[in-house]
Design a protein around this motif. Sequence first.
Motif, PDB file in Angstrom:
ATOM      1  N   VAL A 284       0.855  -1.184   0.000  1.00 60.20           N
ATOM      2  CA  VAL A 284       0.000   0.000   0.000  1.00 60.20           C
ATOM      3  C   VAL A 284       0.892   1.235   0.000  1.00 60.20           C
ATOM      4  CG1 VAL A 284      -1.795   1.282   1.228  1.00 60.20           C
ATOM      5  CG2 VAL A 284      -1.801  -1.229   1.269  1.00 60.20           C
ATOM      6  N   VAL A 285       0.666   2.141  -0.950  1.00 57.83           N
ATOM      7  CA  VAL A 285       1.425   3.385  -1.039  1.00 57.83           C
ATOM      8  C   VAL A 285       0.460   4.541  -0.798  1.00 57.83           C
ATOM      9  CG1 VAL A 285       2.895   4.851  -2.454  1.00 57.83           C
ATOM     10  CG2 VAL A 285       3.046   2.368  -2.671  1.00 57.83           C
ATOM     11  N   LEU A 286       0.739   5.331   0.231  1.00 56.71           N
ATOM     12  CA  LEU A 286      -0.096   6.474   0.605  1.00 56.71           C
ATOM     13  C   LEU A 286       0.733   7.742   0.415  1.00 56.71           C
ATOM     14  CD1 LEU A 286      -1.547   4.940   3.898  1.00 56.71           C
ATOM     15  CD2 LEU A 286      -2.602   4.933   1.619  1.00 56.71           C
ATOM     16  N   ASP A 287       0.397   8.515  -0.597  1.00 53.68           N
ATOM     17  CA  ASP A 287       1.208   9.671  -0.977  1.00 53.68           C
ATOM     18  C   ASP A 287       0.637  10.958  -0.389  1.00 53.68           C
ATOM     19  OD1 ASP A 287       3.300  10.970  -2.366  1.00 53.68           O
ATOM     20  OD2 ASP A 287       1.939  11.486  -3.995  1.00 53.68           O
ATOM     21  N   ASP A 288       1.515  11.808   0.139  1.00 55.56           N
ATOM     22  CA  ASP A 288       1.176  13.136   0.633  1.00 55.56           C
ATOM     23  C   ASP A 288       0.165  13.083   1.777  1.00 55.56           C
ATOM     24  OD1 ASP A 288       1.205  15.875   0.889  1.00 55.56           O
ATOM     25  OD2 ASP A 288      -0.181  16.245  -0.764  1.00 55.56           O
ATOM     26  N   ALA A 289       0.554  12.441   2.864  1.00 57.60           N
ATOM     27  CA  ALA A 289      -0.314  12.353   4.035  1.00 57.60           C
ATOM     28  C   ALA A 289      -0.297  13.671   4.792  1.00 57.60           C
ATOM     29  CB  ALA A 289       0.146  11.218   4.943  1.00 57.60           C
ATOM     30  N   ALA A 290      -1.464  14.070   5.309  1.00 52.77           N
ATOM     31  CA  ALA A 290      -1.566  15.307   6.081  1.00 52.77           C
ATOM     32  C   ALA A 290      -1.049  15.115   7.493  1.00 52.77           C
ATOM     33  CB  ALA A 290      -3.013  15.781   6.114  1.00 52.77           C
ATOM     34  N   ASP A 291      -1.396  13.995   8.121  1.00 56.87           N
ATOM     35  CA  ASP A 291      -0.995  13.741   9.495  1.00 56.87           C
ATOM     36  C   ASP A 291      -1.225  12.262   9.801  1.00 56.87           C
ATOM     37  OD1 ASP A 291      -3.809  13.487   9.946  1.00 56.87           O
ATOM     38  OD2 ASP A 291      -3.934  15.625  10.328  1.00 56.87           O
ATOM     39  N   ALA A 292      -0.867  11.859  11.023  1.00 53.69           N
ATOM     40  CA  ALA A 292      -0.987  10.456  11.403  1.00 53.69           C
ATOM     41  C   ALA A 292      -2.443  10.009  11.450  1.00 53.69           C
ATOM     42  CB  ALA A 292      -0.302  10.226  12.751  1.00 53.69           C
ATOM     43  N   ASP A 293      -3.361  10.908  11.831  1.00 55.56           N
ATOM     44  CA  ASP A 293      -4.773  10.527  11.914  1.00 55.56           C
ATOM     45  C   ASP A 293      -5.319  10.132  10.545  1.00 55.56           C
ATOM     46  OD1 ASP A 293      -4.807  11.031  14.617  1.00 55.56           O
ATOM     47  OD2 ASP A 293      -5.594  13.070  14.417  1.00 55.56           O
ATOM     48  N   GLN A 294      -4.859  10.796   9.492  1.00 53.33           N
ATOM     49  CA  GLN A 294      -5.380  10.496   8.160  1.00 53.33           C
ATOM     50  C   GLN A 294      -5.001   9.099   7.698  1.00 53.33           C
ATOM     51  OE1 GLN A 294      -3.732  12.644   4.836  1.00 53.33           O
ATOM     52  NE2 GLN A 294      -5.696  12.755   3.770  1.00 53.33           N
ATOM     53  N   ILE A 295      -3.827   8.606   8.083  1.00 48.06           N
ATOM     54  CA  ILE A 295      -3.364   7.321   7.557  1.00 48.06           C
ATOM     55  C   ILE A 295      -3.649   6.149   8.478  1.00 48.06           C
ATOM     56  CG2 ILE A 295      -1.521   8.443   6.259  1.00 48.06           C
ATOM     57  CD1 ILE A 295       0.449   7.394   8.376  1.00 48.06           C
ATOM     58  N   HIS A 296      -4.092   6.424   9.715  1.00 48.58           N
ATOM     59  CA  HIS A 296      -4.226   5.337  10.696  1.00 48.58           C
ATOM     60  C   HIS A 296      -5.071   4.180  10.160  1.00 48.58           C
ATOM     61  CE1 HIS A 296      -4.797   3.250  14.487  1.00 48.58           C
ATOM     62  NE2 HIS A 296      -6.109   3.331  14.298  1.00 48.58           N
ATOM     63  N   ALA A 297      -6.255   4.490   9.644  1.00 43.82           N
ATOM     64  CA  ALA A 297      -7.159   3.432   9.186  1.00 43.82           C
ATOM     65  C   ALA A 297      -6.754   2.848   7.840  1.00 43.82           C
ATOM     66  CB  ALA A 297      -8.585   3.969   9.097  1.00 43.82           C
ATOM     67  N   LEU A 298      -5.820   3.479   7.127  1.00 43.78           N
ATOM     68  CA  LEU A 298      -5.447   3.029   5.783  1.00 43.78           C
ATOM     69  C   LEU A 298      -4.250   2.078   5.788  1.00 43.78           C
ATOM     70  CD1 LEU A 298      -5.748   6.487   3.974  1.00 43.78           C
ATOM     71  CD2 LEU A 298      -7.487   4.702   4.199  1.00 43.78           C
ATOM     72  N   LEU A 299      -3.594   1.902   6.937  1.00 45.36           N
ATOM     73  CA  LEU A 299      -2.464   0.991   7.022  1.00 45.36           C
ATOM     74  C   LEU A 299      -2.965  -0.448   7.081  1.00 45.36           C
ATOM     75  CD1 LEU A 299      -0.298   2.985   9.582  1.00 45.36           C
ATOM     76  CD2 LEU A 299      -0.084   2.934   7.091  1.00 45.36           C
ATOM     77  N   PRO A 300      -2.279  -1.395   6.444  1.00 43.67           N
ATOM     78  CA  PRO A 300      -2.784  -2.770   6.371  1.00 43.67           C
ATOM     79  C   PRO A 300      -2.909  -3.456   7.724  1.00 43.67           C
ATOM     80  CG  PRO A 300      -1.052  -2.394   4.747  1.00 43.67           C
ATOM     81  CD  PRO A 300      -1.059  -1.202   5.632  1.00 43.67           C
ATOM     82  N   GLY A 301      -1.992  -3.142   8.649  1.00 41.90           N
ATOM     83  CA  GLY A 301      -2.080  -3.765   9.962  1.00 41.90           C
ATOM     84  C   GLY A 301      -1.779  -5.242   9.975  1.00 41.90           C
ATOM     85  N   ASP A 302      -1.057  -5.748   8.983  1.00 45.02           N
ATOM     86  CA  ASP A 302      -0.716  -7.174   8.891  1.00 45.02           C
ATOM     87  C   ASP A 302       0.792  -7.290   8.705  1.00 45.02           C
ATOM     88  OD1 ASP A 302      -1.808 -10.081   8.327  1.00 45.02           O
ATOM     89  OD2 ASP A 302      -0.267  -9.679   6.809  1.00 45.02           O
ATOM     90  N   PRO A 303       1.482  -8.150   9.462  1.00 40.27           N
ATOM     91  CA  PRO A 303       2.956  -8.231   9.345  1.00 40.27           C
ATOM     92  C   PRO A 303       3.439  -8.681   7.986  1.00 40.27           C
ATOM     93  CG  PRO A 303       2.083  -9.985  10.754  1.00 40.27           C
ATOM     94  CD  PRO A 303       0.958  -9.046  10.506  1.00 40.27           C
ATOM     95  N   GLY A 304       2.586  -9.328   7.194  1.00 35.16           N
ATOM     96  CA  GLY A 304       3.008  -9.758   5.866  1.00 35.16           C
ATOM     97  C   GLY A 304       2.820  -8.706   4.799  1.00 35.16           C
ATOM     98  N   CYS A 305       2.118  -7.630   5.118  1.00 34.47           N
ATOM     99  CA  CYS A 305       1.886  -6.546   4.159  1.00 34.47           C
ATOM    100  C   CYS A 305       2.884  -5.418   4.413  1.00 34.47           C
ATOM    101  CB  CYS A 305       0.452  -6.017   4.282  1.00 34.47           C
ATOM    102  SG  CYS A 305      -0.834  -7.243   3.912  1.00 34.47           S
ATOM    103  N   ARG A 306       3.026  -4.555   3.423  1.00 32.01           N
ATOM    104  CA  ARG A 306       3.932  -3.425   3.545  1.00 32.01           C
ATOM    105  C   ARG A 306       3.215  -2.143   3.125  1.00 32.01           C
ATOM    106  NH1 ARG A 306       5.961  -6.286   6.389  1.00 32.01           N
ATOM    107  NH2 ARG A 306       8.063  -7.174   6.423  1.00 32.01           N
ATOM    108  N   ALA A 307       3.573  -1.049   3.801  1.00 32.72           N
ATOM    109  CA  ALA A 307       2.989   0.254   3.476  1.00 32.72           C
ATOM    110  C   ALA A 307       4.102   1.284   3.393  1.00 32.72           C
ATOM    111  CB  ALA A 307       1.960   0.670   4.522  1.00 32.72           C
ATOM    112  N   LEU A 308       4.014   2.131   2.381  1.00 28.82           N
ATOM    113  CA  LEU A 308       4.989   3.198   2.158  1.00 28.82           C
ATOM    114  C   LEU A 308       4.212   4.514   2.127  1.00 28.82           C
ATOM    115  CD1 LEU A 308       7.971   3.780   1.659  1.00 28.82           C
ATOM    116  CD2 LEU A 308       7.603   3.313  -0.755  1.00 28.82           C
ATOM    117  N   VAL A 309       4.572   5.433   3.026  1.00 31.06           N
ATOM    118  CA  VAL A 309       3.843   6.685   3.198  1.00 31.06           C
ATOM    119  C   VAL A 309       4.793   7.845   2.919  1.00 31.06           C
ATOM    120  CG1 VAL A 309       2.482   8.095   4.795  1.00 31.06           C
ATOM    121  CG2 VAL A 309       2.446   5.585   4.991  1.00 31.06           C
TER     122      VAL A 309
END
Length: 494
Positions: free
Chosen positions: A234-259
């Motif tokens: 999951v790639v999340l570009d130009d985040a405003a703050d931590a609250d905006q991305i909290h629910a968008l992170l996969p939350g699984d150790p096998g997944c990866r997210a780049l913000v």
Amino acid sequence: MPQVLDPGEARTMDEFIAQLRLLKAWAGNPSITEITRRVHRDWQRAGRPRNEWPARSTVGNCFQLGRRRPNSDLLLAVVRVLVRGEEAAVSLWRQALRTVLGEAEAAARVSAYDRLPAAPAVFLGRARPAAGTAAALRADGPAGVVVLDGPAGVGKTSLALHVARRLHARRPAGAPVLFADLRGHAPNSPAADPAAVLETFLRLLGVAGDRVPHGVDARCVLYRRLLAGTGALVVLDDAADADQIHALLPGDPGCRALVTSRRTLCPPGATRLSVPPLAPAASAELLRRTAGAGRDAADTGALRRIAADLGHLPLALTVIGRHMRDHPGWTLDDYDREPVITLALEDGARSALAASDARLTAGPRRLLRLLALHPLPRTDLAGAAALAGEGERTVRDHLDALTAAHLLTEPEPGWFRLHELVRAYAEERICVDLPGTSIRQALGRVLAHCATAHPAREVPAPRELPVLRRLNSGSTWAEVSRAGTASAARVLAA
């Protein structure tokens, strides 16, 4: 009506409802039953059929937070009841509601895809940051999240997409890839609503529209359940703050997210990496490649000088490289500091910096402008406090806010420096946003500080801003400064 009940301050639906709750209290806190009875009376007088009259529970819902699709007609009917039919007040609330719904509609428009955007046309000089980012993403850990932060135009998105493409090529076949532009610092658009991003992600993952649950929390639960064990990226570009991305992170150790973000933020368990400007050699090469083969750009020294004036920011380098390509009549000598900075600001840097500036509170915004007056390349806390005319504890908070927004760097502990383009932006804004008297007083304070803190050092004149061309009784800066820094400070402070 008291000032606290100004609905024009609301920018989200929840803020509007909060103001509506205050209005209810101001009106004597009538019961929901009483408000419902009055709405029924008004709608009966207006000739509306009984089957359109709202139930008590529906009126009660008007005061509940977290609403996404409010009944505008009913909300304004409730307002009319609470202000006892005062048309001027109802008109004020109607306009505020239109503004809020427009913002909400814009925030609900998202750019989210199940593929990565196209790679940047020119990508160079990033071997070390790319390797560090890839290593952090591959590392074992419960979060699997890497946040790339840095100033506007430093190339965070290009780096993230470069790394994401390489990582995705090594993921298991069929592993989902999701990308979203969160517009955290878009100049003319609100930040993307996480609920809307989740809705789009769920649809991309195969969830039918009528099966998408309501609310961020419910959507987040389904989203993470669908991604569990898939090895998604999951790639999340130009985040405003931590609250905006909290629910968008996969939350699984096998997944990866780049913000990516212009702000310093680090969710629990995430790895934070700051993206630096390009090295001088890479900056010159980016200028050369962008200018194209038709441009005689063999003078590496001149290219490096231009790159240094731009602070080695890829966005600004690309702007000037394109100008070189499109204006063959300009020689490299024509690109001295003034036109280079002006061109870079005109073609994108100004709007990018303004978007970061707009998210600051009043204190840091004022200090940002005043820092353009400092005659030395960098300042410490005492120098910044002298400029601001405030206590060091307060000014330290302002400096931290500017550093967190990447509008100020701290190259070594306790010393702060403005990037070249940020200084040019601040020089523009100070003449617009602060009165000349305040500017002269701030300059007098900082020169007095320099005379005390650096008595043996020759302190150069600040750049000649329009407001400083005539400082006192027709004297120019050169005339005032001949007597030395201490005398100049006394004249300016007079």
